[in-house]
Design a protein around this motif. Structure first.
Motif, PDB file in Angstrom:
ATOM      1  N   GLU A  12     -89.809 -87.506 -17.074  1.00  0.00           N
ATOM      2  CA  GLU A  12     -90.059 -86.772 -15.837  1.00  0.00           C
ATOM      3  C   GLU A  12     -91.489 -86.242 -15.927  1.00  0.00           C
ATOM      4  O   GLU A  12     -91.838 -85.566 -16.900  1.00  0.00           O
ATOM      5  CB  GLU A  12     -89.085 -85.600 -15.711  1.00  0.00           C
ATOM      6  CG  GLU A  12     -89.319 -84.756 -14.478  1.00  0.00           C
ATOM      7  CD  GLU A  12     -88.400 -83.545 -14.431  1.00  0.00           C
ATOM      8  OE1 GLU A  12     -88.842 -82.523 -13.882  1.00  0.00           O
ATOM      9  OE2 GLU A  12     -87.275 -83.611 -14.948  1.00  0.00           O
ATOM     10  N   SER A  50     -90.193 -84.708 -20.850  1.00  0.00           N
ATOM     11  CA  SER A  50     -90.941 -84.228 -19.690  1.00  0.00           C
ATOM     12  C   SER A  50     -92.419 -84.130 -20.035  1.00  0.00           C
ATOM     13  O   SER A  50     -92.791 -83.782 -21.156  1.00  0.00           O
ATOM     14  CB  SER A  50     -90.421 -82.870 -19.215  1.00  0.00           C
ATOM     15  OG  SER A  50     -90.551 -81.900 -20.235  1.00  0.00           O
ATOM     16  N   ASP A  52     -95.841 -82.387 -18.413  1.00  0.00           N
ATOM     17  CA  ASP A  52     -96.420 -81.478 -17.432  1.00  0.00           C
ATOM     18  C   ASP A  52     -97.919 -81.410 -17.671  1.00  0.00           C
ATOM     19  O   ASP A  52     -98.359 -81.140 -18.788  1.00  0.00           O
ATOM     20  CB  ASP A  52     -95.832 -80.071 -17.574  1.00  0.00           C
ATOM     21  CG  ASP A  52     -94.364 -80.021 -17.219  1.00  0.00           C
ATOM     22  OD1 ASP A  52     -94.021 -80.386 -16.086  1.00  0.00           O
ATOM     23  OD2 ASP A  52     -93.557 -79.632 -18.094  1.00  0.00           O
TER      24      ASP A  52
END
Length: 125
Positions: A12, A50, A52
């Motif tokens: 993600e 993930s 970011d």
């Protein structure tokens, strides 16, 4: 990220960069994400992950976290992690230092392993 997903890792990604980033800082951020994802494939295959990447004023903030087993017992923080010699992690730290940034890593309190970096959007002269 496509190669990581093809290896069975769910990724993600959230990217929020609103201003210009110089080439050197952008390249370092890219390599940190790339090496972190390679480590997920090697050490936490099949775990969710993930990525970011956001801009916080004059800095890029990079965070790559997997939900795998974390570092080997007694390792993590700044030492070799997950059974390797830590050269990929040390390489990330050196790249970040060259542009005036910093990288840290270790087990996440909620499980898994996390790499964190703060890089200036304008690299050091």
């Amino acid at each position: 990220m496509a190669a990581t997903r093809a290896a069975g890792v769910g990724v993600e990604a959230r990217i929020e960069v609103n201003g210009p980033v110089d080439d050197a800082a952008g390249a370092v951020a890219y390599r940190i994400v790339q090496e972190s994802l390679s480590n997920v494939v090697r050490h936490a295959a099949g775990a969710a992950c993930s990525v970011d990447l956001r801009q916080d004023g004059g800095e890029l903030v990079v965070r790559v976290r997997d939900h795998g087993p974390g570092a080997q017992p007694g390792r993590g923080g700044d030492g070799p992690a997950r059974g390797g010699d830590g050269s990929g992690l040390r390489g990330m730290r050196e790249r970040a230092r060259l542009v005036g940034g910093a990288v840290t890593w270790g087990d996440h309190p909620e499980g898994g392993f996390e790499v964190r970096a703060r890089l200036p959007v304008r690299s050091a002269p």
